[in-house]
Motif scaffolding. Sequence first.
Motif, PDB file in Angstrom:
ATOM      1  N   SER A  69       0.825  -1.223   0.000  1.00  0.00           N
ATOM      2  CA  SER A  69       0.000   0.000   0.000  1.00  0.00           C
ATOM      3  C   SER A  69       0.852   1.263   0.000  1.00  0.00           C
ATOM      4  O   SER A  69       0.537   2.240   0.680  1.00  0.00           O
ATOM      5  N   SER A  70       1.923   1.251  -0.750  1.00  0.00           N
ATOM      6  CA  SER A  70       2.903   2.337  -0.723  1.00  0.00           C
ATOM      7  C   SER A  70       2.924   3.082  -2.053  1.00  0.00           C
ATOM      8  O   SER A  70       2.434   2.598  -3.072  1.00  0.00           O
ATOM      9  N   SER A  71       3.529   4.274  -2.037  1.00  0.00           N
ATOM     10  CA  SER A  71       3.667   5.073  -3.253  1.00  0.00           C
ATOM     11  C   SER A  71       4.972   5.845  -3.200  1.00  0.00           C
ATOM     12  O   SER A  71       5.527   6.104  -2.126  1.00  0.00           O
ATOM     13  N   LEU A  72       5.447   6.208  -4.388  1.00  0.00           N
ATOM     14  CA  LEU A  72       6.691   6.962  -4.501  1.00  0.00           C
ATOM     15  C   LEU A  72       6.442   8.198  -5.347  1.00  0.00           C
ATOM     16  O   LEU A  72       5.842   8.121  -6.431  1.00  0.00           O
ATOM     17  N   HIS A  73       6.915   9.328  -4.859  1.00  0.00           N
ATOM     18  CA  HIS A  73       6.864  10.593  -5.584  1.00  0.00           C
ATOM     19  C   HIS A  73       8.314  11.013  -5.819  1.00  0.00           C
ATOM     20  O   HIS A  73       9.124  10.962  -4.904  1.00  0.00           O
ATOM     21  N   TRP A  74       8.627  11.461  -7.041  1.00  0.00           N
ATOM     22  CA  TRP A  74      10.025  11.798  -7.295  1.00  0.00           C
ATOM     23  C   TRP A  74      10.183  12.812  -8.425  1.00  0.00           C
ATOM     24  O   TRP A  74       9.321  12.974  -9.280  1.00  0.00           O
ATOM     25  N   THR A  75      11.341  13.488  -8.360  1.00  0.00           N
ATOM     26  CA  THR A  75      11.773  14.413  -9.405  1.00  0.00           C
ATOM     27  C   THR A  75      13.235  14.138  -9.694  1.00  0.00           C
ATOM     28  O   THR A  75      14.056  14.085  -8.769  1.00  0.00           O
ATOM     29  N   HIS A  76      13.557  13.958 -10.974  1.00  0.00           N
ATOM     30  CA  HIS A  76      14.934  13.687 -11.377  1.00  0.00           C
ATOM     31  C   HIS A  76      15.411  14.800 -12.301  1.00  0.00           C
ATOM     32  O   HIS A  76      14.784  15.073 -13.330  1.00  0.00           O
ATOM     33  N   ASP A  77      16.519  15.424 -11.924  1.00  0.00           N
ATOM     34  CA  ASP A  77      17.087  16.488 -12.738  1.00  0.00           C
ATOM     35  C   ASP A  77      18.229  15.956 -13.585  1.00  0.00           C
ATOM     36  O   ASP A  77      18.822  14.912 -13.290  1.00  0.00           O
ATOM     37  N   ALA A  78      18.555  16.718 -14.617  1.00  0.00           N
ATOM     38  CA  ALA A  78      19.586  16.281 -15.556  1.00  0.00           C
ATOM     39  C   ALA A  78      20.956  16.156 -14.906  1.00  0.00           C
ATOM     40  O   ALA A  78      21.810  15.395 -15.375  1.00  0.00           O
ATOM     41  N   ASP A  79      21.179  16.877 -13.820  1.00  0.00           N
ATOM     42  CA  ASP A  79      22.486  16.814 -13.153  1.00  0.00           C
ATOM     43  C   ASP A  79      22.637  15.595 -12.247  1.00  0.00           C
ATOM     44  O   ASP A  79      23.665  15.422 -11.592  1.00  0.00           O
ATOM     45  N   GLY A  80      21.610  14.726 -12.184  1.00  0.00           N
ATOM     46  CA  GLY A  80      21.669  13.523 -11.360  1.00  0.00           C
ATOM     47  C   GLY A  80      20.997  13.650 -10.014  1.00  0.00           C
ATOM     48  O   GLY A  80      20.987  12.698  -9.227  1.00  0.00           O
ATOM     49  N   SER A  81      20.404  14.791  -9.726  1.00  0.00           N
ATOM     50  CA  SER A  81      19.713  14.974  -8.456  1.00  0.00           C
ATOM     51  C   SER A  81      18.361  14.255  -8.486  1.00  0.00           C
ATOM     52  O   SER A  81      17.555  14.438  -9.401  1.00  0.00           O
ATOM     53  N   LEU A  82      18.113  13.404  -7.488  1.00  0.00           N
ATOM     54  CA  LEU A  82      16.853  12.661  -7.378  1.00  0.00           C
ATOM     55  C   LEU A  82      16.200  12.986  -6.041  1.00  0.00           C
ATOM     56  O   LEU A  82      16.688  12.581  -4.980  1.00  0.00           O
ATOM     57  N   SER A  83      15.105  13.725  -6.086  1.00  0.00           N
ATOM     58  CA  SER A  83      14.346  14.044  -4.875  1.00  0.00           C
ATOM     59  C   SER A  83      13.167  13.094  -4.779  1.00  0.00           C
ATOM     60  O   SER A  83      12.430  12.909  -5.757  1.00  0.00           O
ATOM     61  N   ILE A  84      12.979  12.496  -3.602  1.00  0.00           N
ATOM     62  CA  ILE A  84      11.916  11.493  -3.454  1.00  0.00           C
ATOM     63  C   ILE A  84      11.077  11.769  -2.212  1.00  0.00           C
ATOM     64  O   ILE A  84      11.539  12.406  -1.243  1.00  0.00           O
ATOM     65  N   ALA A  85       9.856  11.289  -2.275  1.00  0.00           N
ATOM     66  CA  ALA A  85       8.985  11.186  -1.105  1.00  0.00           C
ATOM     67  C   ALA A  85       8.368   9.789  -1.157  1.00  0.00           C
ATOM     68  O   ALA A  85       7.653   9.467  -2.105  1.00  0.00           O
ATOM     69  N   PHE A  86       8.668   8.992  -0.171  1.00  0.00           N
ATOM     70  CA  PHE A  86       8.127   7.638  -0.095  1.00  0.00           C
ATOM     71  C   PHE A  86       7.071   7.608   0.990  1.00  0.00           C
ATOM     72  O   PHE A  86       7.296   8.065   2.124  1.00  0.00           O
ATOM     73  N   VAL A  87       5.883   7.061   0.656  1.00  0.00           N
ATOM     74  CA  VAL A  87       4.748   7.055   1.578  1.00  0.00           C
ATOM     75  C   VAL A  87       4.252   5.626   1.752  1.00  0.00           C
ATOM     76  O   VAL A  87       4.020   4.916   0.770  1.00  0.00           O
ATOM     77  N   ALA A  88       4.087   5.199   3.005  1.00  0.00           N
ATOM     78  CA  ALA A  88       3.571   3.852   3.273  1.00  0.00           C
ATOM     79  C   ALA A  88       3.092   3.767   4.714  1.00  0.00           C
ATOM     80  O   ALA A  88       3.606   4.472   5.591  1.00  0.00           O
ATOM     81  N   PRO A  89       2.102   2.915   4.982  1.00  0.00           N
ATOM     82  CA  PRO A  89       1.706   2.670   6.374  1.00  0.00           C
ATOM     83  C   PRO A  89       2.650   1.642   6.996  1.00  0.00           C
ATOM     84  O   PRO A  89       2.929   0.603   6.376  1.00  0.00           O
TER      85      PRO A  89
END
Length: 396
Positions: A69-89
């Motif tokens: 029951s989980s989900s992942l939110h993310w943004t990946h930039d060309a310079d290799g930066s990966l920002s994530i938000a992981f959500v789960a109970p």
Amino acid sequence: MCRSLGLRFSEENLGDFAMPALHLSLVGLLLWFSVAGLIVLPAEAQTCATRKFSNNKLFQHCSDLPTLSSSLHWTHDADGSLSIAFVAPPAKSDGWISWAINPTGSGMIGAQSLIAFKQTDGSMTVRPYRLNNYQSVEQKNLTLEVSDMSAESSGGQMMIFATFRLPANWTTVNQMWQVGSTVTDGRPIIHDTQTPNLNAKGTLDLVGGQTGTNTGGDSRIRKRNIHGILNAVSWGILFPVGVILARYLRTFESADPAWFYLHAGCQSSAYAIGVAGWATGLQLGSKSKGIQYTTHRNIGIALFSLATVQIFALFLRPKKEHKFRFYWNIYHHGVGYAILILGILNVFKGLDILDPAKKWKSAYIIVIAILGGIALFLELITWAVVLKRGRALKFG
């Protein structure tokens, strides 16, 4: 495997009772065969709704993960930066959640993990861990550069926020996610080893914004289901039916020696299917190092050993008039009862491990209850005839 305590009765006495009951048991068996092949582990319902985070953080992509029951939110930039938000109970309110990247493989070993949980004061924390073995994790800085780590808890769910610095040429990564139920002295305790937990891994397409699953996990689930079906049909269904055939069908004088061939054929089939299920279990164990179901495995080994001895004992079966036939019967019946009890017990152990939809466990309980009811009914009828005949002989 079990004889009728040396008692024989005519077809006229038991025909009205035994044959319908035996037919019912065979119908139950056929129904089980028809539904057993359809057993699949249910997928967990997921909803990827628009989520607003308390820090007003926005992400380019959002994907519901296929398990837990989980989900992942993310943004990946060309310079290799990966920002994530992981959500789960978490598995329990005081448990933990985790999201990880494995730069070297698709499994747990080598994963670079972030684990979030509540501290003793109730506040959330997120810490870096390296997974170097299956038994424990080591709190240690990751080899991947990670920053802006934080964690939140809201509405029964936990969230992990972080930014990874990845090599610019990486277009996909192997991701793993997990939930656990216990944190002891600030240390997350190993998670469950149920199918949703074992299948909590896949790929993350950084460029295309897609998530995928590893085919190896799907293959393992299929093999686990096959293992469960084979053993449920053999030790849990066919073997008890074979016992019923031997104990009650032999009471018909006209069925001798047909009852023996039916009994032997049923038990031989159960043994062959059971060996296939046992071999599948060994294969699963060899590919799941560090994950053990000790009780289930030990009972399986005992079943295979006892059934093998039982099969070979057929070739040493003394004739009825032989002086050792009495002792052979004691051995044969005792081992048969042991296999019967261990087989049914291990089917339930296996169901607890597979954790399928509740209806499948309920279906097996119904099948066993029907077979047990048939056996009890025939036993009562048998003894009723015994007592009636005894009185007739006594006062005749």
